[in-house]
Design a protein around this motif. Sequence first.
Motif, mmCIF file in Angstrom:
data_model
loop_
_atom_site.group_PDB
_atom_site.id
_atom_site.type_symbol
_atom_site.label_atom_id
_atom_site.label_comp_id
_atom_site.label_asym_id
_atom_site.label_seq_id
_atom_site.Cartn_x
_atom_site.Cartn_y
_atom_site.Cartn_z
ATOM 1 N N THR A 161 -4.312 6.610 -0.028
ATOM 2 C CA THR A 161 -3.739 5.402 -0.365
ATOM 3 C C THR A 161 -3.842 4.811 -1.593
ATOM 4 O O THR A 161 -4.981 4.713 -2.283
ATOM 5 N N GLU B 74 0.709 -1.132 -0.011
ATOM 6 C CA GLU B 74 0.046 0.063 -0.004
ATOM 7 C C GLU B 74 0.957 1.188 -0.054
ATOM 8 O O GLU B 74 1.726 1.381 0.743
ATOM 9 N N TYR B 75 0.794 2.192 -0.898
ATOM 10 C CA TYR B 75 1.420 3.269 -0.949
ATOM 11 C C TYR B 75 0.671 4.634 -0.378
ATOM 12 O O TYR B 75 -0.560 4.548 -0.682
ATOM 13 N N LYS B 76 1.349 5.582 0.082
ATOM 14 C CA LYS B 76 0.649 6.674 0.260
ATOM 15 C C LYS B 76 0.931 7.817 -0.787
ATOM 16 O O LYS B 76 2.162 7.919 -1.110
ATOM 17 N N LYS C 143 -3.457 1.172 -3.659
ATOM 18 C CA LYS C 143 -3.068 -0.291 -3.409
ATOM 19 C C LYS C 143 -2.972 -1.094 -4.840
ATOM 20 O O LYS C 143 -3.206 -2.391 -4.857
ATOM 21 N N GLU D 281 6.185 5.027 0.643
ATOM 22 C CA GLU D 281 6.122 3.535 0.416
ATOM 23 C C GLU D 281 6.375 3.123 2.256
ATOM 24 O O GLU D 281 6.887 3.953 3.022
ATOM 25 N N GLU E 161 -4.180 13.606 0.659
ATOM 26 C CA GLU E 161 -3.423 12.490 0.828
ATOM 27 C C GLU E 161 -4.295 11.287 0.587
ATOM 28 O O GLU E 161 -5.143 11.290 1.283
ATOM 29 N N PHE F 261 6.017 5.157 7.110
ATOM 30 C CA PHE F 261 6.086 5.524 5.437
ATOM 31 C C PHE F 261 7.105 6.114 5.498
ATOM 32 O O PHE F 261 7.575 7.243 6.323
#
Length: 621
Positions: free
Chosen positions: A411, A400-402, A413, A427, A409, A502
Motif C-alpha cells: 500500500t 491509500e492506494y494498492k 499512502k 484505488e 503488492e 479496491f
Amino acid sequence: MTKLDQQKIRNFAIIAHIDHGKSTLADRLLEKTRTIEPRKMKKQVLDEMELERERGITIKLKAVRVTYKFSPSSKFRISDNKCKLENGKYVLNLIDTPGHVDFSYEVSRSLAACEGALLLVDASQGIQAQTVSNAYKAQDLGLKLIPVVNKVDLDYADPEEIAREMCEHFGFPENEVIFTSGKEGTGTREVLEAIISRIPAPSGDARAPLRALVFDSFYDEHQGVVANVRIVDGSVTNSEKEEQLHLMGSEQEFSPRAFGYFQPQMRPVESLQTGEVGYIATGLKDIKKVQVGDTVTNFKSETRNKKARGIEPLPGYKEPRSVVFAGLYPTRKGKFLELRDALGKLKLNDAALEYKPTSSLALGRGFEVGLLGLLHLDIVKERLEREYELDLIVTAPTVEYKVRTQEEEFTVKNASNLPDKYDEILEPWVVAEIITPYEYIGNVMKLIDEARGEFEKQKHIGEKRVKLVANIPLSEIVSQFYDTLKSASSGFASLEWAFAGFQPVDAGKLEILVNKEVIEPFSRIVISDKAYEIGRRIVKKLKEVLPRKQFSVPLQAAFKGRVIAREDLPAMRKDVTAKLYGGDQTRKDKLLKKQKKGKEKLAQIGSVSVPKDTFREILKD
Ligand code: GDP
Ligand code: MG
C-alpha cells in the motif's frame, strides 16, 4: 447512599444529521432537569472545546447524567408504555454525539451503551443522509427510537410533512412523533416523558460478575486514562479500589482510582450499578490499553481464570478506519520532538488519529497521519497549531492506494513512496448514498459522473426527495465531492458512504518542480486523464503566488516522470519602497520591516523558499 433502582435508569443518545439541533435540545434537557444552574447555562453547553464552540459543531461525544421527577402531564400517552411505570425520580444518561460524516464512528460507540435514542430531524430540512445511517445503526443494535421533529418554531418549516416522512421511511406509528423547538423549549417535557415511558430500563444481570463496556476514553492528568463505561452486568464499588480490575481485550490489570459520572463535571460516587453509565478512572498512563469496545471485569485472585468463570467479552465496536493520509511537518527545523509530543497528547483523546514518524528530503522529519476525513485533518492541524503553538506544513491529503509489481503488492499512502515502475495501481471505492430534493437530481447525477462514479439505484423518500446510490472512488469523495454536492444542491443534498473494496485505476505520480527541483510535498497521485489539467493549474498558481527572484525560475509539472506543463517565474526584485517617493523615512523603515517579517514566514524547501500560505493555497486544489 441508597442504591439506584435499575428499573429507573434510562440510557439514550441523541442522533441526527449535522446541525439538526442535537446540542441545543441537550441544553434544554439539562435546563429542564436543573442539571446546570441557570446562571451557568450557555449555548451548546456540552461543546466544550474552543473549536467546537467556534464552528458550532460537536467533535467529541459527551455523556451526562440528569435526573427527572416523573409525574406524567395530561399530554402523556400511556398507550406505548410497555413496562410498569412508577412515578418518581429517574436517572437519565444522555449521550450527545457528533453529526458530521467524518465522525460517524463516534456515534456507533455511544449507541452500544444505550437502550434508546432520540432521532432528531430538522423540520425545515427533513431526513438527511446521516439521519438515515444513524437510525439504521441504532435499529441494528436493537435500540428503541423516539422520532422527534425539531425546530418547529421556524416559519418556513412544515413539521407535519416531515413527521409523515419519518413515519413512512422508518415505520414509526404517527402518534409517536414528538414536536420540539430546542430554541424555544417546546416539547422538552414530552421528550423527557417519552424517554422514561418508551425506552426500556437496562436489562443487565446485577448478580453476575462485572462486565462494563468502554465506549470512550480520555486522559486526565491526575487520574490517568478515564474510561467512559456502561455497566452491563454486575457492579463496581469502592471496596474494589483495593482490588484489581481487568480489561479483557488488552489483558491489562489496573487498580481503579475512582468511579463516578458526569454532570457534566466529574462526580465521584461510591459505586456504579448494573445499567449505569459513568466513568472509571484507571490510573493507567497509556490510552492504547483502554481501547474503545473493550470489556472491564473484576479480577479476583481466586478466580483468575476468566474462562473458568465463563465471562464473555462484550461485542466490540467498529474500529475507526483511517480514510485520508497526509504528512505533517513543522515549518521550523528542531520542532519535531514538540510535534511528536503534541500528537501524543492529541491522540490521548482522539482514538481515531493515527500517526507514525516519517522523513522527507525537502521537509525533514515529520509524521504521516491517518484520519477520518478532511474535516478531521483540518481539526487536528488546527488544534496542533493553536493548542501547541506549532507551525505546520500539511502535504496533499491522499487515500491509500494498492500497488502491484511482479513480486509483491503493497500500500502507498504518500505519493513520494510510489515507485517508478509497477504493474498496476488500485484505488479504494465506496458505496455512496446521497439524499437530495427532486429538483437537484440532474445536478447530483452530473456530479456522480464527473467523480467517475457509477449510478446504481434510487429510492423515494417522502414526496419531495430521493435517495441515490452510486459507487464512487474514495479519492473523489474526500477531495471535493462533499463541498460540490452541497453547492450543487443549495445545501440540501447529504452524503453517507461505506468502503466497497479496491479497483484498478489508470493513475500515476504528478510532481511539481521549482527551479528543476521536485517539491515533494506537492507530489500527489492523480488519474492520467486529469494529470495535465491539475499540473497546469498548479504551475499557473505557483507563478501567481511565488515571490520573484533576481533570476527567472522554471516551474514545471511532471507526470510519470515526463514534464507536461511549464511556466516561468520572471525575474524581478520587488522593492516595496519604490512607490514611496518623498522622504518619509520612518514609513519606509516600517515597510521594509514588514517585508522582512513576511520573509520569515517562508518555508525553506530545498533551495527554494515557499511562503507558507502558498502551500495552503496549492494544497487546497
Ligand atoms: P447539532 O449539530 O445537531 O448539535 O446542532 P446544534 O444544536 O449545534 O444546532 C445547529 C443550529 O441550529 C444552531 O445554530 C442552533 O442555534 C440552531 N437550532 C437548534 N435548535 C433549533 C430550534 O429548535 N429552532 C431554531 N430556529 N434553531 C435551532
Ligand atoms: Mg452538536
